[in-house]
Design a protein around this motif. Structure first.
Motif, PDB file in Angstrom:
ATOM      1  N   SER A  41      35.672 -11.524  -9.525  1.00  0.00           N
ATOM      2  CA  SER A  41      36.228 -12.860  -9.741  1.00  0.00           C
ATOM      3  C   SER A  41      36.264 -13.670  -8.460  1.00  0.00           C
ATOM      4  N   SER A  42      36.208 -13.001  -7.313  1.00  0.00           N
ATOM      5  CA  SER A  42      36.237 -13.726  -6.034  1.00  0.00           C
ATOM      6  C   SER A  42      35.649 -12.821  -4.960  1.00  0.00           C
ATOM      7  N   LEU A  43      35.283 -13.434  -3.846  1.00  0.00           N
ATOM      8  CA  LEU A  43      34.783 -12.609  -2.745  1.00  0.00           C
ATOM      9  C   LEU A  43      35.905 -11.728  -2.209  1.00  0.00           C
ATOM     10  N   ALA A  44      37.141 -12.257  -2.252  1.00  0.00           N
ATOM     11  CA  ALA A  44      38.283 -11.473  -1.741  1.00  0.00           C
ATOM     12  C   ALA A  44      38.469 -10.194  -2.546  1.00  0.00           C
ATOM     13  N   SER A  45      38.150 -10.230  -3.837  1.00  0.00           N
ATOM     14  CA  SER A  45      38.384  -9.052  -4.673  1.00  0.00           C
ATOM     15  C   SER A  45      37.446  -7.898  -4.294  1.00  0.00           C
ATOM     16  N   LEU A  46      36.366  -8.206  -3.559  1.00  0.00           N
ATOM     17  CA  LEU A  46      35.409  -7.148  -3.198  1.00  0.00           C
ATOM     18  C   LEU A  46      36.043  -6.080  -2.306  1.00  0.00           C
ATOM     19  N   SER A  47      37.062  -6.485  -1.537  1.00  0.00           N
ATOM     20  CA  SER A  47      37.658  -5.497  -0.628  1.00  0.00           C
ATOM     21  C   SER A  47      38.767  -4.685  -1.304  1.00  0.00           C
ATOM     22  N   SER A  48      39.164  -5.067  -2.515  1.00  0.00           N
ATOM     23  CA  SER A  48      40.254  -4.351  -3.187  1.00  0.00           C
ATOM     24  C   SER A  48      39.787  -3.524  -4.378  1.00  0.00           C
ATOM     25  N   TYR A  49      38.627  -3.879  -4.941  1.00  0.00           N
ATOM     26  CA  TYR A  49      38.189  -3.225  -6.183  1.00  0.00           C
ATOM     27  C   TYR A  49      36.766  -2.703  -6.041  1.00  0.00           C
ATOM     28  N   CYS A  50      36.527  -1.586  -6.682  1.00  0.00           N
ATOM     29  CA  CYS A  50      35.190  -0.990  -6.679  1.00  0.00           C
ATOM     30  C   CYS A  50      34.216  -1.984  -7.322  1.00  0.00           C
ATOM     31  N   SER A  51      33.073  -2.187  -6.708  1.00  0.00           N
ATOM     32  CA  SER A  51      32.129  -3.180  -7.231  1.00  0.00           C
ATOM     33  C   SER A  51      31.352  -2.687  -8.444  1.00  0.00           C
ATOM     34  N   ALA A  52      31.521  -1.422  -8.811  1.00  0.00           N
ATOM     35  CA  ALA A  52      30.842  -0.934 -10.021  1.00  0.00           C
ATOM     36  C   ALA A  52      31.822  -0.833 -11.184  1.00  0.00           C
ATOM     37  N   PHE A  54      35.353  -1.546 -10.932  1.00  0.00           N
ATOM     38  CA  PHE A  54      36.475  -2.469 -10.734  1.00  0.00           C
ATOM     39  C   PHE A  54      37.845  -1.804 -10.797  1.00  0.00           C
ATOM     40  N   ARG A  55      37.887  -0.474 -10.622  1.00  0.00           N
ATOM     41  CA  ARG A  55      39.194   0.164 -10.411  1.00  0.00           C
ATOM     42  C   ARG A  55      39.666  -0.213  -9.001  1.00  0.00           C
ATOM     43  N   SER A  56      40.990  -0.106  -8.786  1.00  0.00           N
ATOM     44  CA  SER A  56      41.509  -0.361  -7.437  1.00  0.00           C
ATOM     45  C   SER A  56      40.872   0.642  -6.485  1.00  0.00           C
ATOM     46  N   LEU A  57      40.446   0.150  -5.316  1.00  0.00           N
ATOM     47  CA  LEU A  57      39.848   1.062  -4.339  1.00  0.00           C
ATOM     48  C   LEU A  57      40.949   1.921  -3.718  1.00  0.00           C
ATOM     49  N   PRO A  58      40.664   3.192  -3.459  1.00  0.00           N
ATOM     50  CA  PRO A  58      41.647   4.001  -2.737  1.00  0.00           C
ATOM     51  C   PRO A  58      41.748   3.491  -1.299  1.00  0.00           C
ATOM     52  N   PRO A  59      42.737   3.964  -0.526  1.00  0.00           N
ATOM     53  CA  PRO A  59      42.827   3.495   0.870  1.00  0.00           C
ATOM     54  C   PRO A  59      41.520   3.776   1.620  1.00  0.00           C
ATOM     55  N   PRO A  60      41.186   2.935   2.644  1.00  0.00           N
ATOM     56  CA  PRO A  60      39.941   3.146   3.389  1.00  0.00           C
ATOM     57  C   PRO A  60      39.951   4.534   4.064  1.00  0.00           C
TER      58      PRO A  60
END
Ligand SMILES: C[S@@+](CC[C@H](N)C(=O)[O-])C[C@H]1O[C@@H](n2cnc3c(N)ncnc32)[C@H](O)[C@@H]1O
Length: 388
Positions: A41-52, A54-60
């Motif tokens: 939905s936004s470029l910002a969401s790329l750092s929080s959600y998996c791009s395949a 869209f689950r929340s990404l685990p911590p880096p």
């Protein structure tokens, strides 16, 4: 279509619609399907959600996309599944520098232009707002088309790539996309909850709107396992064979003027549902109208009308003549609107047991709370008055 529960029909003034193909029980799953298109939905969401998925990404540290390094994946399987190829290429070549107003529609266009047939044709077969694009939307489409051409490698663009196709795709996005919201947090009111991604579904996109819907949709984006971005549509109450199944395109607590405005601007129709016909005669307190669609309703009738709601009101909503002095939807809000502060999700009964026994547990499609029916029966008049 849709198993034995739904059939498609053309209805005058409403286009295609989904009708109950048989009597439906409250809580029944009417539709469960995967998206034909899923995009951030936004470029910002790329750092929080998996791009395949869209689950929340685990911590880096995350697994970045090896090509663009702007997107990240939550697992090797998602990394292998990857993300739309035109979007990936554009992320490597200046998409982030595009004007902010262009970024969201570009994420959609680049993802849509990455689709293979028959998915692209399936998107194009969906409806657009009947009045066509406004002059400013036409202008936007022309500049967005130029922006796609400037960030996507020419050899990757599909054969039919043209300004008309770009305009047609944009018109489908406006009326058919569902937002999959970021996870529920009690401190973030619904209107401030952002989408993590958007999805287009082939059959759910045939659901028309009603301000007193008889169904609502769920997603379970952070659920483990396959199908986490599938949409699940469930009946709020029993629906008789032949009745149209409708959802609400936004939170059900929006006031009349805001609903009408949104439906006209984004979907191109004037809503004439039972609730709108009644509320068009109400007087609203304009001083409190922020005009942003998220206010709860204020109504000129008093407590007496709310008390008169109840089951009878619901029966009226389903077909009898009605009376402009009645408040037939009081019962609807008490039963189906989540009572958690700032949630405004819809409460749908859980599916019936295999033996047909109805569930007495309701699930909110926004915050996920499970609520026993008994709790709702305790709702008193004060609670009703809080809603009006
Ligand atoms: C998501 S699509 C629903 C399916 C659509 N009717 C079709 O023919 O494909 C949204 C569009 O359906 C129409 N629509 C939805 N709800 C409606 C309603 N209550 N009254 C009139 N038209 C409606 C509007 O044209 C709207 O832009």
């Amino acid at each position: 279509m849709a198993g034995d529960t739904l059939r498609v029909a053309d209805l005058p003034g409403r286009g295609r619609a989904l009708l109950a193909a048989r009597d439906i029980l409250e809580g029944e799953v009417l539709l469960s399907e995967s998206p034909i298109l899923l995009y951030p939905s936004s470029l910002a969401s790329l750092s929080s959600y998996c791009s395949a998925c869209f689950r929340s990404l685990p911590p880096p540290p995350h697994t970045p996309c090896p090509s663009c390094r702007a997107a990240a994946f939550c697992s090797p399987a998602c990394s292998a599944a990857s993300h739309p190829r035109l979007l990936c290429a554009a992320l490597s070549s200046g998409l982030a520098a595009a004007p902010e107003a262009h970024q969201e529609p570009l994420l959609f266009l680049l993802s849509a232009y990455s689709l293979q047939e028959p998915s692209l044709s399936a998107i194009l077969s969906l409806s657009s707002a009947p009045q066509g694009p406004s002059p400013s939307q036409q202008q936007d489409a022309a500049s967005l088309h130029a922006a796609v051409a400037s960030v996507a490698p020419p050899h990757m663009l599909p054969a039919g790539f043209s300004p008309d196709l770009t305009a047609a795709l944009l018109s489908k996005d406006r009326t058919n996309s569902f937002s999959i919201l970021e996870p529920y947090r009690p401190d973030v009111p619904l209107e401030l909850r952002k989408a993590r991604c958007c999805a287009v579904y082939p059959r759910a996109s045939l659901l028309n709107h009603d301000c007193l819907p008889n169904a609502c949709h769920f997603d379970y984006a952070d659920r483990p396992g396959p199908g986490n971005t599938d949409i699940v549509v469930r009946a709020l109450h029993g629906i008789t064979e032949g009745k149209e199944v409708c959802i609400s395109y936004f939170a059900a607590n929006w006031r009349y003027a805001d609903r009408q405005c949104r439906l006209l601007e984004d979907y191109g129709f004037r809503c004439e549902c039972d609730r709108c016909q009644i509320e068009s005669k109400w007087k609203f307190d304009d001083d409190n109208d922020a005009g942003d669609g998220d206010d709860t309703m204020e109504e000129e009738h008093g407590k007496e009308d709310a008390e008169d709601g109840g089951d009878e009101g619901m029966e009226q909503e389903e077909g009898s003549d009605g009376d402009e002095d009645d408040f037939p939807h009081a019962f609807f809000f008490v039963r189906y609107l989540c009572d958690r502060e700032d949630c405004y999700g819809m409460l749908a009964p859980l599916p019936p047991l295999p033996n047909g026994e109805l569930s007495h547990v309701f699930e909110c499609n926004a915050c996920g709370q499970l609520k026993k029916e008994e709790d709702e029966d305790e709702a008193d008049t004060d609670e009703m008055n809080d809603l009006i």
